[in-house]
Write a protein that holds these residues in place. Structure first.
Motif, PDB file in Angstrom:
ATOM      1  N   GLN A   1      -3.593   9.828  -3.343  1.00 50.05           N
ATOM      2  CA  GLN A   1      -3.628   8.775  -2.339  1.00 50.05           C
ATOM      3  C   GLN A   1      -5.073   8.533  -1.904  1.00 50.05           C
ATOM      4  O   GLN A   1      -5.731   9.419  -1.367  1.00 50.05           O
ATOM      5  CB  GLN A   1      -2.764   9.167  -1.143  1.00 50.05           C
ATOM      6  CG  GLN A   1      -1.281   9.287  -1.483  1.00 50.05           C
ATOM      7  CD  GLN A   1      -0.471   9.751  -0.293  1.00 50.05           C
ATOM      8  OE1 GLN A   1      -0.665  10.847   0.207  1.00 50.05           O
ATOM      9  NE2 GLN A   1       0.431   8.892   0.166  1.00 50.05           N
TER      10      GLN A   1
ATOM     11  N   ASP B   1      -6.076   9.472   1.794  1.00 48.40           N
ATOM     12  CA  ASP B   1      -5.644  10.766   2.309  1.00 48.40           C
ATOM     13  C   ASP B   1      -6.679  11.312   3.294  1.00 48.40           C
ATOM     14  O   ASP B   1      -7.869  11.376   2.995  1.00 48.40           O
ATOM     15  CB  ASP B   1      -5.467  11.759   1.155  1.00 48.40           C
ATOM     16  CG  ASP B   1      -4.875  13.068   1.609  1.00 48.40           C
ATOM     17  OD1 ASP B   1      -3.858  13.040   2.319  1.00 48.40           O
ATOM     18  OD2 ASP B   1      -5.443  14.126   1.277  1.00 48.40           O
TER      19      ASP B   1
ATOM     20  N   ARG C   1       1.238   4.243   3.039  1.00 49.24           N
ATOM     21  CA  ARG C   1       1.573   4.600   1.658  1.00 49.24           C
ATOM     22  C   ARG C   1       0.340   5.057   0.886  1.00 49.24           C
ATOM     23  O   ARG C   1       0.450   5.839  -0.071  1.00 49.24           O
ATOM     24  CB  ARG C   1       2.220   3.408   0.936  1.00 49.24           C
ATOM     25  CG  ARG C   1       3.628   3.110   1.380  1.00 49.24           C
ATOM     26  CD  ARG C   1       4.369   2.260   0.350  1.00 49.24           C
ATOM     27  NE  ARG C   1       3.702   1.006   0.078  1.00 49.24           N
ATOM     28  CZ  ARG C   1       3.920  -0.118   0.769  1.00 49.24           C
ATOM     29  NH1 ARG C   1       4.769  -0.119   1.786  1.00 49.24           N
ATOM     30  NH2 ARG C   1       3.288  -1.237   0.436  1.00 49.24           N
TER      31      ARG C   1
ATOM     32  N   ALA D   1       7.491   6.998   9.096  1.00 46.87           N
ATOM     33  CA  ALA D   1       7.846   8.418   9.036  1.00 46.87           C
ATOM     34  C   ALA D   1       8.969   8.657   8.039  1.00 46.87           C
ATOM     35  O   ALA D   1       8.963   9.650   7.297  1.00 46.87           O
ATOM     36  CB  ALA D   1       8.250   8.914  10.423  1.00 46.87           C
TER      37      ALA D   1
ATOM     38  N   SER E   1       9.443   7.192   5.361  1.00 41.86           N
ATOM     39  CA  SER E   1       8.910   7.097   3.997  1.00 41.86           C
ATOM     40  C   SER E   1       7.891   8.192   3.701  1.00 41.86           C
ATOM     41  O   SER E   1       7.195   8.143   2.682  1.00 41.86           O
ATOM     42  CB  SER E   1       8.266   5.722   3.788  1.00 41.86           C
ATOM     43  OG  SER E   1       9.222   4.685   3.955  1.00 41.86           O
ATOM     44  N   GLY E   2       7.793   9.154   4.610  1.00 38.75           N
ATOM     45  CA  GLY E   2       6.888  10.276   4.394  1.00 38.75           C
ATOM     46  C   GLY E   2       5.494  10.100   4.958  1.00 38.75           C
ATOM     47  O   GLY E   2       4.628  10.945   4.737  1.00 38.75           O
ATOM     48  N   GLY E   3       5.270   9.027   5.706  1.00 35.35           N
ATOM     49  CA  GLY E   3       3.949   8.785   6.278  1.00 35.35           C
ATOM     50  C   GLY E   3       3.860   9.265   7.712  1.00 35.35           C
ATOM     51  O   GLY E   3       4.799   9.829   8.271  1.00 35.35           O
ATOM     52  N   HIS E   4       2.712   9.004   8.325  1.00 38.22           N
ATOM     53  CA  HIS E   4       2.476   9.419   9.703  1.00 38.22           C
ATOM     54  C   HIS E   4       1.954   8.228  10.492  1.00 38.22           C
ATOM     55  O   HIS E   4       0.970   7.592  10.108  1.00 38.22           O
ATOM     56  CB  HIS E   4       1.467  10.565   9.762  1.00 38.22           C
ATOM     57  CG  HIS E   4       1.184  11.041  11.152  1.00 38.22           C
ATOM     58  ND1 HIS E   4       2.168  11.456  12.015  1.00 38.22           N
ATOM     59  CD2 HIS E   4       0.000  11.162  11.836  1.00 38.22           C
ATOM     60  CE1 HIS E   4       1.625  11.822  13.163  1.00 38.22           C
ATOM     61  NE2 HIS E   4       0.328  11.637  13.083  1.00 38.22           N
TER      62      HIS E   4
END
Length: 255
Positions: free
Chosen positions: A4, A7, A30, A53, A55-58
């Protein structure tokens, strides 16, 4: 090594409760960024944060009316307090109130200047020192400031005088700021969307809204995600690349 490109980066997106702002927040998440969502509507911000959140994000929701300079500065400070840095600022918040000078009110003009210009200046002024620091300390060695212009900033039309004024002026501000910050490795970019299917038209009075919808009825409007893709492209370039201006029109748009 993370695949990513963002990141570890922190992005603040204004006007993040819907439309282009929400789509941009999802896109940057993403790409690996932690995203601070700024707008007035807490319930909408919470929904976008929940989607990210899921979808795995912050994401962090920061309700604020950034036309108030103290609230704008507070949103930036809360970003620093909670996430410790600021690598990307997307100035997306804005409003479009179309009408002729004869039929509009000074209050409508003031609303556009307050959000499209003053609020952007408030949050930009608060963010710039943190962007400079981020550029000098991050593995990417670059930070980004993206301003949301409009095709109307290039070509004024009847009824859009003050809206075009705010977007045309933003173009000059962005270019001057770009030159000021180029030595600091803070890239400053302007994205100018054409016709996009968002809530902007909903703020118009009924007569103007209907006329605007008739005008674009024959074309397929851009989606918010199309503009989010443009912003995602800009901020994920390696530091040797600066995309300083991007005009994105609907494929069938002639103006």
């Amino acid at each position: 090594m993370s695949e990513q490109p963002l990141d570890g980066a922190v992005a603040l997106v204004t006007g993040a409760s819907s439309g282009i702002g929400a789509a941009t927040a999802r896109r940057l998440a993403r790409e690996g960024a932690a995203v601070v969502l700024v707008a007035r509507r807490r319930d909408r911000l919470d929904q976008v944060a929940s989607d990210i959140a899921g979808s795995g994000g912050h994401a962090v929701a920061v309700p604020a009316d950034i036309t108030d300079p103290e609230r704008a500065e507070g949103a930036v400070q809360e970003t620093m307090d909670r996430l410790g840095r600021l690598d990307i600022l997307v100035n997306n918040a804005g409003i479009m109130l179309l009408s002729s000078a004869l039929h509009t009110t000074v209050e409508e003009w003031d609303r556009m200047v307050s959000l499209n210009v003053a609020a952007l200046l408030h949050i930009t002024h608060a963010a710039v020192p943190h962007l400079i620091y981020a550029a000098s300390t991050s593995p990417r060695q670059v930070a980004d400031l993206v301003n949301m212009g409009a095709a109307a900033g290039r070509a004024a039309r009847p009824g859009s005088s003050v809206y075009s004024l705010t977007k045309s002026g933003l173009s000059a501000f962005t270019e001057s700021l770009r030159q000021e910050l180029v030595g600091e490795r803070v890239r400053v970019s302007l994205v100018e969307p054409g016709t996009v299917d968002t809530e902007l038209v909903d703020h118009l009075n009924e007569t103007v809204r209907d006329a605007s919808r008739r005008r674009i009825a024959g074309i397929e409007a851009l989606r918010p995600e199309d503009i989010a893709d443009a912003i995602g492209y800009i901020v994920t370039r390696e530091r040797r690349v600066a995309v300083t201006q991007m005009l994105v029109r609907a494929g069938e748009q002639s103006w």
